[in-house]
Enzyme design. Structure first.
Site, PDB file in Angstrom:
ATOM      1  N   ASP A   1       0.790  -1.240   0.000  1.00 17.75           N
ATOM      2  CA  ASP A   1       0.000   0.000   0.000  1.00 17.75           C
ATOM      3  C   ASP A   1       0.823   1.292   0.000  1.00 17.75           C
ATOM      4  O   ASP A   1       1.740   1.453   0.814  1.00 17.75           O
ATOM      5  CB  ASP A   1      -0.888   0.049   1.241  1.00 17.75           C
ATOM      6  CG  ASP A   1      -1.749  -1.181   1.405  1.00 17.75           C
ATOM      7  OD1 ASP A   1      -1.664  -2.092   0.571  1.00 17.75           O
ATOM      8  OD2 ASP A   1      -2.508  -1.239   2.385  1.00 17.75           O
TER       9      ASP A   1
ATOM     10  N   GLN B   1       4.096   0.654   2.384  1.00 18.91           N
ATOM     11  CA  GLN B   1       4.296  -0.543   3.176  1.00 18.91           C
ATOM     12  C   GLN B   1       5.501  -1.294   2.619  1.00 18.91           C
ATOM     13  O   GLN B   1       5.579  -1.547   1.412  1.00 18.91           O
ATOM     14  CB  GLN B   1       3.055  -1.435   3.114  1.00 18.91           C
ATOM     15  CG  GLN B   1       1.830  -0.819   3.787  1.00 18.91           C
ATOM     16  CD  GLN B   1       1.919  -0.911   5.300  1.00 18.91           C
ATOM     17  OE1 GLN B   1       1.557  -1.901   5.895  1.00 18.91           O
ATOM     18  NE2 GLN B   1       2.413   0.145   5.917  1.00 18.91           N
TER      19      GLN B   1
ATOM     20  N   ARG C   1      -8.046  -0.094  11.112  1.00 20.92           N
ATOM     21  CA  ARG C   1      -6.784   0.372  10.528  1.00 20.92           C
ATOM     22  C   ARG C   1      -7.012   1.332   9.355  1.00 20.92           C
ATOM     23  O   ARG C   1      -8.120   1.607   8.961  1.00 20.92           O
ATOM     24  CB  ARG C   1      -5.947  -0.814  10.060  1.00 20.92           C
ATOM     25  CG  ARG C   1      -6.606  -1.727   9.034  1.00 20.92           C
ATOM     26  CD  ARG C   1      -5.634  -2.834   8.599  1.00 20.92           C
ATOM     27  NE  ARG C   1      -6.230  -3.736   7.621  1.00 20.92           N
ATOM     28  CZ  ARG C   1      -6.762  -4.908   7.919  1.00 20.92           C
ATOM     29  NH1 ARG C   1      -6.803  -5.321   9.177  1.00 20.92           N
ATOM     30  NH2 ARG C   1      -7.263  -5.686   6.968  1.00 20.92           N
ATOM     31  N   ASP C   2      -5.864   1.814   8.837  1.00 22.76           N
ATOM     32  CA  ASP C   2      -5.770   2.609   7.598  1.00 22.76           C
ATOM     33  C   ASP C   2      -6.414   3.992   7.728  1.00 22.76           C
ATOM     34  O   ASP C   2      -7.318   4.358   6.955  1.00 22.76           O
ATOM     35  CB  ASP C   2      -6.402   1.866   6.422  1.00 22.76           C
ATOM     36  CG  ASP C   2      -5.914   0.425   6.299  1.00 22.76           C
ATOM     37  OD1 ASP C   2      -4.752   0.173   6.651  1.00 22.76           O
ATOM     38  OD2 ASP C   2      -6.701  -0.440   5.859  1.00 22.76           O
TER      39      ASP C   2
END
Length: 436
Positions: free
Chosen positions: A120, A136, A244-245
Site C-alpha cells: 500500500d 508498506q 486500521r488505515d
C-alpha cells in the site's frame, strides 16, 4: 540460539537475506550496563546449515541513534548468517541499482523498491515542490512481512528516488497503512510546515506485540519528510481489534480534522478532531463490498462539490458529507476493470489537483523486489446517465511519456512499461501483467 554483539560505529547494519527460505526471528536488543531493551524484531529468511550460504541480497537497518552503544543480535540461524552481518555507512549503494539484465527489465514509470516487498502507498503528501511517497515495506524479503514504512520522492511524478526507511515495527506493532498532511494549523505546538502522518500500529502480528490491539498513532517530520518522529500524542484508541488505515484531512467548513478508517467487515468509521489531540467518533456505517484502505475524496465542478469514498478494491461510493457523517446514495462503481490495483490513496496539499496512486499487485519472478506502484492518475468528473462519475487520466507531467510508450486498440490506450501493461478505456483504468 546464536548471539552476536556489535559495538555500533556506522549508520547501518547489513543483514543477509536468503529469499524463499524459512523465516526465523532476528531480535535486536540494546545492551546497557545492567539491563537490556529490545529495539525490534524481524522475520528474516536466514537459510540453513545445508548447502552453500549465498545471500540473494543484503537488507540494511538504520542504527544511527545507537552509535557508540552495543547491540545484541539473536536468532536461531547458522553461525554463517551472523558472520555475514556487518556495518555500513549508507542505506543504498550503486550495487543496489546495477546494470544487470534484472535492472534493465525494471519498470521505468511504475515505482519499485530497490529490494524487498512493497504494498500500500502511505502518507502521500506534496510539500515544497516534492511529492512524498511512503509505502508498506519489507526490506528483509520479497514476501509480505515486517511491515515498515519505506520512502521515495519525486519532483515530477515520473522519476522517483528511494530514501531511508522511516518507520520500523516497534513495541506497539507493525507499521500499517496511513496518510500524510501539512500541519497548517500549527497543532500540537509544532511548526506549520511540519509534515504529519497518521498510521496504524498493528498489534497481534507477532509474539512480541500479541497483547496489543491496533491503534491509530501519529508521527511527524521536522526535516521535510526525511525522518519521522513517533509520538504518543493524538492516539486513537481501538474501536475494533484490527481497525486500521486512517486517512486524515482538514474539513474547512466545520473547522475540524476528519479521519476515516476501516473498522471490520464492511464497516467504516468517521472521527473528528479540532486539534489532533482528542478524537471523537462521529459515525459508523457500512458500504457494500467495502474493505480497508478508505479514502474520502471531494471533486468540484462549476456548480458544486461531489463527495466519494473509495476502498481498497477500487470501489467508490458517491454521497454527501457534512463534516460529521457520510450519506451514501446507494450506488457502487469501480475505478478499475480488474483486481490488480489495490489500496489507492490520493495526495494531500496539491492545490486543487486530486492525484491518485494505487499499489499494483504484481510479482517479478527471479528478481530482488516484489510489487510496484501505479503511475499517478489525476481524478476528474464526468456525467453518465445523469450521475457524476470519477474519471482517471495520467497526470499531465506523464502525458508525453505515456504517449511515447503506448498504442491504440480501438477505443483503448495500451501503455507498456517493462512487465506492466496499463490499459485506459473511457473513464476506467485496467492494469494487467505480461511475462517479460
Amino acid at each position: 540460539m546464536v548471539e552476536k554483539k556489535l559495538l555500533i560505529t556506522k549508520d547501518y547494519i547489513e543483514v543477509p537475506v536468503m529469499t524463499e527460505s524459512e523465516l526465523m526471528t532476528l531480535e535486536i536488543i540494546q545492551q546497557e550496563k545492567n539491563s537490556q531493551s529490545k529495539i525490534c524484531e524481524f522475520q528474516v529468511p536466514m537459510g540453513n546449515e545445508a548447502g552453500v550460504f549465498m545471500p540473494d541480497y543484503f537488507a540494511r537497518f538504520s542504527v544511527k541513534e545507537y552509535k557508540g552503544k552495543t547491540l545484541l543480535l539473536k536468532g536461531c540461524a547458522s553461525e554463517r548468517f551472523f558472520d555475514m552481518i556487518r556495518q555500513v555507512d549508507c542505506e543504498f549503494e550503486q550495487s543496489d541499482f546495477d546494470f544487470s539484465k534484472e535492472e534493465q527489465l525494471r519498470p521505468k514509470y511504475h515505482f519499485t523498491a530497490a529490494k524487498g516487498w512493497i504494498n500500500d502507498p502511505n502518507g502521500l503528501v506534496y510539500s515544497d515542490g516534492v511529492y512524498h511517497l511512503y509505502f508498506q515495506y519489507n526490506p528483509f524479503d520479497t514476501r509480505w512481512e515486517n511491515m515498515s514504512w519505506g520512502h521515495a520522492t519525486s519532483c515530477d511524478l515520473i522519476h522517483w528516488t528511494q530514501h531511508e526507511t522511516v518507520m520500523y515495527p516497534d513495541e506497539n506493532g507493525y507499521m500499517f497503512s496511513g496518510s500524510g498532511f501539512v500541519n497548517k494549523n500549527g497543532c500540537l505546538g509544532l511548526p506549520e510546515d511540519t509534515l504529519m502522518f497518521y498510521y496504524t500500529a498493528a498489534g497481534k502480528c507477532r509474539p512480541w506485540t500479541t497483547k496489543r490491539l491496533s491503534t491509530q498513532r501519529l508521527a511527524y517530520s521536522l526535516d521535510g519528510g526525511k525522518t519521522l518522529i513517533k509520538t504518543d500524542k493524538g492516539v486513537v484508541p481501538t474501536i475494533s481489534h484490527e481497525n486500521r488505515d486512517p486517512k486524515v484531512f482538514w474539513h474547512e467548513k466545520t473547522k475540524a480534522y476528519i479521519m476515516i478508517m476501516w473498522v471490520e467487515g464492511n464497516e467504516f468509521a468517521i472521527l473528528r478532531s479540532e486539534n489532533l489531540e482528542k478524537w471523537e467518533l462521529s459515525q459508523k456505517f457500512e458500504l457494500e463490498d467495502g474493505f480497508e484502505c478508505p479514502d474520502m475524496i471531494c471533486l468540484q465542478d462549476k456548480d458544486s462539490m461531489h463527495w466519494f469514498i473509495t476502498t481498497a478494491d477500487g470501489y467508490y461510493y458517491p454521497g454527501e458529507f457534512d463534516g460529521y457523517s457520510f450519506k451514501w446514495n446507494g450506488k457502487k462503481h469501480c475505478l478499475y476493470m480488474n483486481k490488480v490495483p489495490y489500496a489507492a490513496q490520493t495526495y494531500s496539499n496539491t492545490d486543487g489537483r486530486t492525484i491518485l496512486v494505487p499499489w499494483i499487485r504484481v510479482n517479478f519472478p527471479g528478481r530482488k523486489y516484489t510489487g510496484a506502484m501505479g503511475v499517478p492518475r489525476e481524478l476528474g468528473l464526468t456525467k453518465i446517465d445523469n450521475e457524476f462519475r470519477i474519471t482517471l487520466k495520467p497526470v499531465k507531467e506523464l502525458q508525453s511519456e505515456f504517449e511515447k510508450h503506448s498504442f491504440k486498440i480501438k477505443d483503448m490506450t495500451v501503455f507498456v512499461d517493462n512487465g506492466i501493461v496499463e490499459v485506459t478505456a473511457d473513464c476506467d483504468t485496467m492494469l494487467g501483467v505480461y511475462d517479460v
